[in-house]
Design a protein around this motif. Structure first.
Motif, PDB file in Angstrom:
ATOM      1  N   PRO A  78      -4.097   9.363   2.534  1.00 14.04           N
ATOM      2  CA  PRO A  78      -4.419   7.944   2.342  1.00 14.04           C
ATOM      3  C   PRO A  78      -4.900   7.611   0.937  1.00 14.04           C
ATOM      4  O   PRO A  78      -4.829   6.449   0.515  1.00 14.04           O
TER       5      PRO A  78
ATOM      6  N   LEU B 163      -2.459   5.695  -1.341  1.00  6.94           N
ATOM      7  CA  LEU B 163      -2.040   4.340  -0.998  1.00  6.94           C
ATOM      8  C   LEU B 163      -2.556   3.334  -2.028  1.00  6.94           C
ATOM      9  O   LEU B 163      -3.613   3.541  -2.646  1.00  6.94           O
TER      10      LEU B 163
ATOM     11  N   SER C 185       0.831  -1.210   0.000  1.00  2.00           N
ATOM     12  CA  SER C 185       0.000   0.000   0.000  1.00  2.00           C
ATOM     13  C   SER C 185       0.862   1.256   0.000  1.00  2.00           C
ATOM     14  O   SER C 185       0.547   2.241  -0.679  1.00  2.00           O
TER      15      SER C 185
ATOM     16  N   HIS D 261      -3.459  -2.243   8.271  1.00  2.00           N
ATOM     17  CA  HIS D 261      -3.936  -1.395   7.168  1.00  2.00           C
ATOM     18  C   HIS D 261      -4.417  -0.048   7.703  1.00  2.00           C
ATOM     19  O   HIS D 261      -4.120   1.011   7.116  1.00  2.00           O
ATOM     20  N   GLN D 262      -5.130  -0.062   8.813  1.00  2.00           N
ATOM     21  CA  GLN D 262      -5.590   1.189   9.422  1.00  2.00           C
ATOM     22  C   GLN D 262      -4.420   2.012   9.958  1.00  2.00           C
ATOM     23  O   GLN D 262      -4.439   3.247   9.895  1.00  2.00           O
TER      24      GLN D 262
ATOM     25  N   LYS E  10      -2.876   4.017   7.149  1.00  2.00           N
ATOM     26  CA  LYS E  10      -3.715   5.170   6.815  1.00  2.00           C
ATOM     27  C   LYS E  10      -3.552   6.302   7.828  1.00  2.00           C
ATOM     28  O   LYS E  10      -3.627   7.482   7.480  1.00  2.00           O
ATOM     29  N   LYS E  11      -3.307   5.942   9.083  1.00  2.00           N
ATOM     30  CA  LYS E  11      -3.256   6.936  10.144  1.00  2.00           C
ATOM     31  C   LYS E  11      -1.986   7.780  10.107  1.00  2.00           C
ATOM     32  O   LYS E  11      -1.988   8.927  10.553  1.00  2.00           O
TER      33      LYS E  11
END
Length: 543
Positions: free
Chosen positions: A272, A275, A202, A262-263, A266-267
């Protein structure tokens, strides 16, 4: 000191070599600090083009199934050997004979080479794949090992061999039972490969379909913390391991799912939307096999010996972005628990304690301190600090120095670079809550509190006082003892200089930067065992 790293051309071998060269010296036999004179990277593959160019490093291609070659590698007394090489899980399932030959016979060849020399210290990378079939709950050091893969079986056998070689005095063996180390910068095989891919793919902007269940829990750690822990384990004094004949221990880890990782990615990124897209098409048979691996490794023993864990999945993701992708992809400022060099060692409703270790040339990410903090330093070294949108400023810290930061009223946003000559080692004690009532005002950590006189306790010396805490020092000579009645409601003990002790802080070998939280009032006694090491402690009274 000469150091051998098998599997030295691989991801972990190269990271370990880099850290050793940055530090420049390690504690070896007889607890003596020795300069690193030579690091030998040994592997069966061709050396990659980006290996270190330091004059202390040599590269050797070969095969650990060749006993003669192993003997040639271990050609000095008092060598430190990191044995990372092995046939991994996927390849081991496909080729049992190769797995047996490399992982068992090759390891024994290397151990026999160490046995033929004096003072060899042997650090072995085992795996949580040793566990296999087991009752529900965390994987404990004391559990019976019933691995469900040939790879896990060979690792479990090697653990028993190393314990016996150490018992007989053939070598000083120490075993790190590893979780899955993530993320790998290159595409990797093996059953847990999805736990690297979910971060790596990602962040490189590549779409990926993962074949592991997104809710399957698995024990992982970042590469930085593992390298640090391998070196810490290698440098522990033998006295620290004297309490047990078992030289094997779980490394600290996080128990996470692919969705958690995965979260986390993003954080920590700015955008995001840039990605790569992650989708899941679970292979139930593969997921079932992977579920027999480690998913929640209990590292109580390792942590008691000073080994540390990643503070969060976000810290692992942020470290990978900065090291292998592009730091500009990160958000401008990360939170303290998202900064990969701040390792959370203790947390409760009143405080959080982070351990920070930066070798010369390394620097933290730009991060935010939100709470009032005390900083305890354990080495003399030079640093540079940079606040947001400002230039770097030179600084120097001293062993035993204590600083205070009033960050609750005005957050500190900065990063730290270590100039050297030694590792910058610090404990950041952040105060998170207070139930004290101030004079004529509301409760809270930022409000002014009524001052009370510090108690007079024999042996304790008040050395620092701030609105949130008082700091006392205590020294107990080698072979001596101390006892006192402590009227404090809450207190934090910090080891400045370590020794083997018995009493109120446990029966163990205390090391610098160990921490213990206690609630009182308390009657506490300490006895320093042996005649060589004195004990120095800081006591933090929470106000």
């Amino acid at each position: 000191m000469k150091i051998l790293i098998t599997g030295g051309f691989g991801f972990l071998g190269q990271r370990l070599c880099k850290r050793i060269l940055e530090i420049g010296e390690l504690v070896g036999v007889n607890d003596e600090t020795c300069a690193v004179s030579r690091v030998v990277l040994f592997d069966c593959s061709q050396p990659p083009p980006d290996l270190p160019t330091d004059s202390r490093v040599t590269f050797t291609k070969g095969d650990i199934t060749d006993a003669g070659q192993c003997k040639n590698l271990v050609d000095e007394d008092n060598m430190l050997v990191f044995h990372l090489a092995s046939v991994m899980s996927g390849q081991g399932e496909a080729d049992f004979d190769l797995c047996w030959k490399v992982n068992l016979e090759g390891t024994r060849n290397l151990m026999e080479a160490c046995r033929a020399r004096k003072g060899s210290r042997f650090i072995f990378a085992s795996s949580g794949a040793c566990y296999g079939e087991r009752a529900p709950g965390p994987e404990l050091d004391s559990m019976k090992l019933l691995p469900q893969t040939s790879y896990g079986m060979t690792k479990a056998c090697c653990e028993l061999m190393i314990n016996d070689y150490a018992r007989r005095g053939f070598l000083d063996g120490r075993v790190a039972r590893l979780p899955t180390v993530i993320p790998r910068p290159d595409i990797n095989s093996g059953l847990p490969a999805a736990f690297s891919a979910v971060i790596r793919e990602s962040l490189f902007g590549r779409d990926a379909t993962l074949v592991v269940r997104p809710d399957l829990r698995h024990a992982v750690c970042g590469f930085r913390v593992l390298v640090r822990n391998l070196l810490h384990l290698a440098q522990l004094p033998e006295a620290a391991l004297a309490g047990s004949s078992d030289r094997c221990m779980n490394m600290p880890s996080l128990s996470v799912t692919l969705l958690d990782l995965h979260q986390a990615v993003k954080k920590v990124v700015r955008d995001p939307a840039k990605l790569g897209r992650i989708t899941f098409e679970p292979d139930e048979a593969l997921s079932a096999k992977l579920s027999t691996f480690h998913n929640d490794m209990d590292a109580t023993r390792a942590r008691s010996l000073g080994l540390v864990g990643d503070s969060s999945a976000e810290a692992i993701a942020a470290d990978f972005v900065a090291e292998y992708v592009d730091e500009s992809l990160l958000k401008p400022v990360v939170e303290l628990e998202e900064e990969p060099r701040h390792w959370l060692t203790l947390s409760n409703p009143y405080l959080r304690v982070f351990r920070v270790e930066n070798p010369p040339g390394d620097q933290t990410l730009m991060h935010r301190h939100r709470g009032n903090s005390l900083y305890f330093f354990f080495e003399n070294t030079r640093t540079q600090g940079q606040k947001l949108s400002e230039a770097f400023l030179d600084d120097a810290v001293s062993c035993g120095e204590i600083r205070y930061g009033d960050h609750a009223s005005c957050n500190l946003v900065h990063r730290i670079r270590t100039k050297g000559p030694r590792v910058m080692c610090c404990l950041d004690v952040e105060f998170t809550a207070s139930d004290c009532k101030p004079e004529g005002g509301s409760e809270g950590p930022d409000a002014k509190r009524a001052r009370t006189e510090p108690p007079a306790i024999a042996g304790l010396s008040l050395i620092k006082e701030r609105p949130t805490a008082r700091v006392y020092s205590l020294e107990v000579p080698a072979g001596g003892s101390w006892q006192g009645a402590l009227p404090f409601e809450r207190m934090l003990w910090i080891v400045h200089r370590g020794a083997r002790v018995s009493g109120g802080l446990g029966d163990s070998f205390l090391q610098p930067a160990d921490v213990f939280f206690r609630e009182g009032p308390q009657q506490l006694s300490l006895e320093v065992l042996g005649g060589q090491r004195s004990l120095a402690l800081w006591l933090v009274e929470l106000l």
